[in-house]
Design an enzyme around this catalytic site. Sequence first.
Site, short mmCIF file in Angstrom:
data_model
loop_
_atom_site.label_atom_id
_atom_site.label_comp_id
_atom_site.label_asym_id
_atom_site.label_seq_id
_atom_site.Cartn_x
_atom_site.Cartn_y
_atom_site.Cartn_z
N HIS A 38 0.83 -1.21 0.00
CA HIS A 38 0.00 0.00 0.00
C HIS A 38 0.86 1.25 0.00
O HIS A 38 2.05 1.21 0.31
CB HIS A 38 -0.97 0.04 1.19
CG HIS A 38 -0.33 0.02 2.55
ND1 HIS A 38 -0.11 -1.14 3.25
CD2 HIS A 38 0.13 1.01 3.34
CE1 HIS A 38 0.46 -0.86 4.42
NE2 HIS A 38 0.62 0.46 4.49
N HIS A 76 4.05 7.10 3.85
CA HIS A 76 4.97 5.96 3.67
C HIS A 76 4.47 5.04 2.58
O HIS A 76 3.32 5.16 2.13
CB HIS A 76 5.17 5.19 4.99
CG HIS A 76 3.95 4.47 5.51
ND1 HIS A 76 3.08 5.02 6.42
CD2 HIS A 76 3.44 3.23 5.23
CE1 HIS A 76 2.12 4.16 6.70
NE2 HIS A 76 2.31 3.06 5.99
N GLU A 101 7.62 0.95 5.07
CA GLU A 101 7.07 -0.07 5.95
C GLU A 101 7.30 -1.42 5.28
O GLU A 101 7.09 -1.54 4.06
CB GLU A 101 5.56 0.18 6.14
CG GLU A 101 4.86 -0.86 7.00
CD GLU A 101 3.37 -0.56 7.18
OE1 GLU A 101 2.78 0.19 6.38
OE2 GLU A 101 2.78 -1.10 8.14
#
Length: 134
Positions: free
Chosen positions: A7, A79, A130
């Site tokens: 994502h 992020h 991440e």
Amino acid sequence: MIGRLNHVAIAVPDLEAGITLYRDTLGAKVNAPQDEPDHGVTVVFIELPNTKIELLHPLGENSPIAAFLEKNPSGGIHHICYEVDDILAARDKLQAAGARVLGGGEPKIGAHGKPVLFLHPKDFTGTLIELEQV
Ligand code: CO
């Protein structure tokens, strides 16, 4: 080592406005908001055919995205999340290469119920990364 883009997370100052924008203006499939008290955020997942967008809004007093929104009052990309098969192996390899892992280096359970880690943006071309074990 990294796999699919899981994502892209976008911090938003107004969650309802973000939901309306993605659901009504952009015509995407938007899921219900989820509070993540461990991470200090409310998250809304938007499902696209090839990846997801994660809208982030501060939750509670010490939200890690409050300072980001102070610097970026209209919101912005916060992020990006890459998938890995083995998060501890990935962490060890990155730390051995000199990369800084945030939060002491121990994975936390992320918004999808899977272990996640964050990597220092200064070690990754200015982007907070991440990693999520899938
Ligand atoms: Co994320």
